[in-house]
Design a protein around this motif. Sequence first.
Motif, short mmCIF file in Angstrom:
data_model
loop_
_atom_site.label_atom_id
_atom_site.label_comp_id
_atom_site.label_asym_id
_atom_site.label_seq_id
_atom_site.Cartn_x
_atom_site.Cartn_y
_atom_site.Cartn_z
N GLY A 14 34.85 31.77 48.84
CA GLY A 14 34.11 30.81 48.69
C GLY A 14 34.65 29.04 49.41
O GLY A 14 34.52 28.45 49.43
N ALA A 15 34.53 30.38 50.28
CA ALA A 15 34.64 29.10 51.16
C ALA A 15 33.38 28.37 51.98
O ALA A 15 33.66 27.15 52.55
N GLY A 16 32.10 28.16 51.20
CA GLY A 16 30.78 27.37 51.43
C GLY A 16 31.60 25.54 50.33
O GLY A 16 31.04 24.97 51.04
N VAL A 39 29.08 33.56 47.76
CA VAL A 39 27.62 33.89 47.65
C VAL A 39 26.60 32.82 48.33
O VAL A 39 25.38 33.06 47.69
N ASP A 40 26.78 31.54 48.69
CA ASP A 40 25.79 30.99 48.51
C ASP A 40 26.00 30.66 50.70
O ASP A 40 26.76 30.00 50.97
N VAL A 41 25.20 30.66 50.83
CA VAL A 41 24.72 31.50 52.64
C VAL A 41 24.51 29.83 52.97
O VAL A 41 25.43 29.84 54.05
N PRO A 42 24.00 29.06 52.69
CA PRO A 42 23.33 28.00 53.38
C PRO A 42 25.04 26.95 53.46
O PRO A 42 25.17 26.74 54.21
N LEU A 43 25.44 26.83 52.79
CA LEU A 43 27.11 26.38 52.46
C LEU A 43 28.19 27.11 53.33
O LEU A 43 28.54 26.82 54.55
N LEU A 44 27.93 28.46 53.67
CA LEU A 44 28.86 29.33 54.18
C LEU A 44 28.45 28.75 55.55
O LEU A 44 29.45 29.13 56.27
N HIS A 61 30.63 35.84 55.88
CA HIS A 61 30.13 38.20 54.55
C HIS A 61 29.65 37.16 53.85
O HIS A 61 30.28 36.20 52.73
N LYS A 62 28.17 37.44 53.01
CA LYS A 62 27.98 37.14 51.65
C LYS A 62 28.52 38.15 50.61
O LYS A 62 27.67 39.80 51.38
N PHE A 63 29.21 38.52 49.45
CA PHE A 63 29.22 39.03 48.63
C PHE A 63 29.56 38.45 47.76
O PHE A 63 30.03 37.46 47.64
N ASP A 64 28.92 39.43 45.98
CA ASP A 64 29.49 39.32 45.38
C ASP A 64 30.59 39.70 44.55
O ASP A 64 30.84 40.55 44.43
N LEU A 65 31.84 38.77 44.74
CA LEU A 65 32.91 38.47 43.78
C LEU A 65 32.59 39.61 42.16
O LEU A 65 33.98 39.96 42.10
N GLU A 68 31.99 45.68 41.92
CA GLU A 68 33.49 45.57 42.10
C GLU A 68 32.80 46.20 43.26
O GLU A 68 33.12 46.58 44.44
N SER A 69 31.51 47.00 43.81
CA SER A 69 31.01 47.86 44.36
C SER A 69 31.04 46.98 45.68
O SER A 69 31.43 47.51 46.83
N GLU A 70 30.49 45.54 45.96
CA GLU A 70 30.12 44.94 46.74
C GLU A 70 31.51 45.01 47.75
O GLU A 70 31.43 44.49 48.63
N THR A 71 32.96 44.14 46.48
CA THR A 71 34.02 43.88 47.05
C THR A 71 34.36 45.14 47.41
O THR A 71 34.82 44.19 49.13
#
Length: 253
Positions: A14-16, A39-44, A61-65, A68-71
């Motif tokens: 959630g670094a964005g 998940v929010d690339v511009p803010l990240l 790194h973009k992934f959706d928490l 589970e597979s992306e994580t």
Amino acid sequence: MSKRFTDRLVLVTGAGGGLGRAFAQRFASEGASLILTDVDVPLLEETAALLRAQGTVCSTHKFDLASESETLQFAAEICSQHPRLDVLINNAGLAYGEISHSFAALSQQKWLRYFAINSIAPLILAQALRPSLAEAKGVVLNVSSMAAFMPATAYGVTKSSLNAMTYGMANTFGADGIRVNAIAPGLMETPASTAQLPPGTHERIQSQQALKLHGTAEDISALAAFLASDDARFITAEIMSCDAGNRLRGWRS
Ligand SMILES: NC(=O)c1ccc[n+]([C@@H]2O[C@H](COP(=O)([O-])OP(=O)(O)OC[C@H]3O[C@@H](n4cnc5c(N)ncnc54)[C@H](O)[C@@H]3O)[C@@H](O)[C@H]2O)c1
């Protein structure tokens, strides 16, 4: 400012967002390299640009928490690239909108999504990163909320579960020398809390606090830096409030 994280690697989810960016900036200012996710690339990328401008090494790194597979895929990549990870900050979460004002009428599907992101993903991610955390005798910080102590909303229930998850994680991960704590912020000013909460909320919450102070993201990032540092080496399985005494409001007139 002391440099307690020179040559250390810190991962912030959630670094964005407001608190996530503040964590990244605080640890960078104390010498850390950063792994930033959202998940929010511009803010990240905005957060990453701020850090790089001051000479900090970081990756995004973009992934959706919720997945589970992306994580797991993300964590496997990190463990193969970074055999040591010093700090994981499980900050990403759903805090605004329906989760923050609903309870009894929510569908099972919504409850499961909220729990997946706010309560379970921090464990799944930490367990998947455990080899690298163990190598560094690292630290996990879960970002809870004062709402956990009066869970009248789905949000509060998920954060209450995250507190329980923190105890379980501390107990299990302690075998590898990994400390696990949670921070329970009061209402802190972030772009999202300002934009998403009804007008007057900050003033109302402030009036309930023992200290009539305005909470900022930096209040939380300063506590995180302490809890993640060697100064806190004997502290684990703790839910640390940082709320100007708001949790006492039930006992005050
Ligand atoms: N600001 C406050 O007053 C306050 C108080 C108590 C607790 N908190 C907690 O602090 C954290 C950050 O709060 P904030 O105010 O900065 O909010 P925010 O909404 O700006 O930050 C949350 C970040 O998490 C990301 N995120 C959400 N769902 C995700 C998913 N499925 N996968 C990956 N990333 C996802 C969002 O894109 C966002 O950047 C949250 O966990 C919140 O519950 C905030």
